[in-house]
Design an enzyme around this catalytic site. Structure first.
Site, PDB file in Angstrom:
ATOM      1  N   HIS A   1       0.829  -1.204   0.000  1.00 44.15           N
ATOM      2  CA  HIS A   1       0.000   0.000   0.000  1.00 44.15           C
ATOM      3  C   HIS A   1       0.866   1.258   0.000  1.00 44.15           C
ATOM      4  CE1 HIS A   1      -2.791  -3.055   1.594  1.00 44.15           C
ATOM      5  NE2 HIS A   1      -3.742  -2.308   1.080  1.00 44.15           N
TER       6      HIS A   1
ATOM      7  N   ASP B   1      -4.694  -6.115  -7.893  1.00 47.42           N
ATOM      8  CA  ASP B   1      -4.907  -5.410  -6.635  1.00 47.42           C
ATOM      9  C   ASP B   1      -5.101  -3.931  -6.990  1.00 47.42           C
ATOM     10  OD1 ASP B   1      -5.144  -4.978  -3.908  1.00 47.42           O
ATOM     11  OD2 ASP B   1      -3.365  -6.137  -3.382  1.00 47.42           O
TER      12      ASP B   1
END
EC number: 3.2.1.52
Length: 348
Positions: free
Chosen positions: A181, A252
Site C-alpha cells: 500500500h 490489486d
C-alpha cells in the site's frame, strides 16, 4: 451495454449523481465497497439494489470481507475471526478447524448475498512466515498444506451460499516485510523456493475449482522484473499455462504505492490488462478514476467478460430477515461466535 474491465469505488452510503455517471461508463464492470459505504444491513441492501439497477448486465459488487481486522461490514453482521485463529485450532483439532472454516465461509457469503453483494475477495492464500505486517493474522498458517486445506474448506462454505472464491495474493505475499500500500515490495527468492511453498495453496485451490485470483503488487526479480500483477510471465505463462487456471484474474488496487512505478493510472491499467488481468481495481482516488475513464482504450474480450460473469455466483438468499429464519445459518453463526481471538473454540 456489456461490462467493462474496471472496478471502481463510491463515496458514501448512497449513490451520488457523480457516482451514477461514473458507474454508467462502458469501461466499468464492477464496484468495490468499503466501510465508509456501510451503515446497516438494510442500507447496504438498498445501495446494492440501486447499483445493480444501473446497468444490464448489472455491475459486479465486491468487498474485502475476510474476517478479523479486514471486515468492512461489522454492525449487524457476524463477527468473523482472523484466519490465523482457524490455523491455530487446526494445530490441535484439524477436523474441527476444517468444519469451522466451512461454517465461516458460509456465514460470510450468506450475509453478503442477503444484502446484494456478489463476492468477497477471500480467502487469503499467503503463508504466515511471520514477516509481513500487512498479511499477519489474515493468513491461515505457515504450512502450505494447512493453508490449502482450510482455504478449500472455506471455499466450500462460500460456494454453499452461492458465492465464488477469490484467492489472494498470487503468487504469495507472506515472505516480505514491505506493505505494498505504501512502498515497493521485492521478494528475492527463486522460483523453485516459491513453487515448493507459496504456490501450493494456489495449485490446490485451482484444482478444487477456484473461480478468481487477485495478483500481488510484489516484484520477484528472479522470475520477472515486473510485479506479478503486471507480469505476463506470472499471469499467462505460470498461472494460466502451468497451473491451468481458467478463472478470473483481478489486479490489486492500482492506486497502491507499489503500482505507481508503472506510470500514470492509464498506463498502469493498460499494463495490468495486457499482462493478463481480466479486471483492474482503482480505489480511493476519484480523480484517477475519472482520468482513466477518459483515456483508457481497451477492448474487453469475450473470454474476459465470461470469466467476470462467472464471479456472480447465485443469489439464493434474498434478505437478512430470510437468512435469520434459516436453521443452517443460525447454527453456523452460533458456532463462529464461540471462537475467540485466542483460537479457542468452546467445542474443542
Amino acid at each position: 451495454m456489456s461490462l467493462g474491465p474496471l472496478m471502481l469505488d463510491i463515496a458514501g452510503t448512497e449513490l451520488t449523481e457523480t457516482d451514477r455517471v461514473r458507474l454508467s461508463h462502458p469501461l466499468v464492470g464492477g464496484v468495490i465497497l468499503f466501510a465508509r459505504n456501510y451503515a446497516s444491513p438494510a442500507q447496504l441492501a438498498g445501495l446494492t439494489a440501486e447499483i445493480h439497477a444501473l446497468r444490464y448486465p448489472s455491475l459486479l459488487i465486491a468487498v474485502d470481507q475476510e474476517g478479523g481486522r479486514v471486515q468492512r461490514f461489522r454492525d449487524g453482521f457476524a463477527r468473523l475471526p482472523p484466519m490465523r485463529v482457524l490455523g491455530e485450532i487446526c494445530d490441535r483439532n484439524p477436523d474441527r478447524a476444517h468444519h469451522l472454516a466451512s461454517q465461516a465461509g458460509y456465514v460470510l457469503a450468506a450475509e453478503l448475498k442477503a444484502c446484494g453483494v456478489d463476492l468477497s475477495f477471500t480467502p487469503v492464500l499467503d503463508l504466515d512466515y511471520g514477516q509481513s505486517c500487512v498479511i499477519g493474522d489474515r493468513a491461515f498458517h505457515r504450512e502450505p498444506q494447512v493453508v490449502a486445506d482450510l482455504a478449500c474448506a472455506l471455499m466450500n462454505g462460500l460456494q454453499s451460499a452461492g458465492m465464488a472464491a477469490v484467492g489472494k495474493h498470487f503468487p504469495g505475499h507472506g515472505a516480505i516485510r514491505a506493505d505494498t500500500h505504501v512502498e515497493t515490495a521485492i521478494d528475492t527468492r527463486s522460483y523453485t523456493d516459491i513453487e515448493k511453498e507459496d504456490l501450493i495453496p494456489f495449485r490446490r485451490m485451482i484444482d478444487a475449482g477456484l473461480s478468481g485470483i487477485m495478483a500481488a503488487h510484489v516484484i520477484y526479480p528472479a522470475i520477472d522484473q515486473h510485479s506479478a500483477g503486471f507480469s505476463s510471465r506470472w499471469l499467462q505463462r505460470i498461472l494460466r499455462h502451468d497451473l491451468g487456471f481458467e478463472g478470473c484474474i483481478f489486479s490489486d488496487d492500482l492506486g497502491m504505492q507499489a503500482a505507481r512505478n508503472y506510470g500514470s493510472i492509464t498506463r498502469r491499467a493498460e499494463q495490468a490488462l495486457q499482462a493478463g488481468c481480466d479486471m483492474v481495481l482503482v480505489c480511493n482516488d476519484a480523480d484517477a478514476a475519472d482520468e482513466l475513464l477518459g483515456s483508457l482504450h481497451w477492448e474487453f474480450s469475450a473470454a474476459s467478460l465470461a470469466r467476470v460473469e462467472c464471479m456472480r455466483g447465485q443469489h439464493m438468499i434474498h434478505s437478512m430477515a430470510q437468512l435469520h429464519e434459516m436453521e443452517r445459518f443460525l447454527q453456523a453463526a452460533d458456532e463462529i461466535s464461540k471462537i475467540d481471538p485466542a483460537g479457542i473454540s468452546v467445542s474443542l
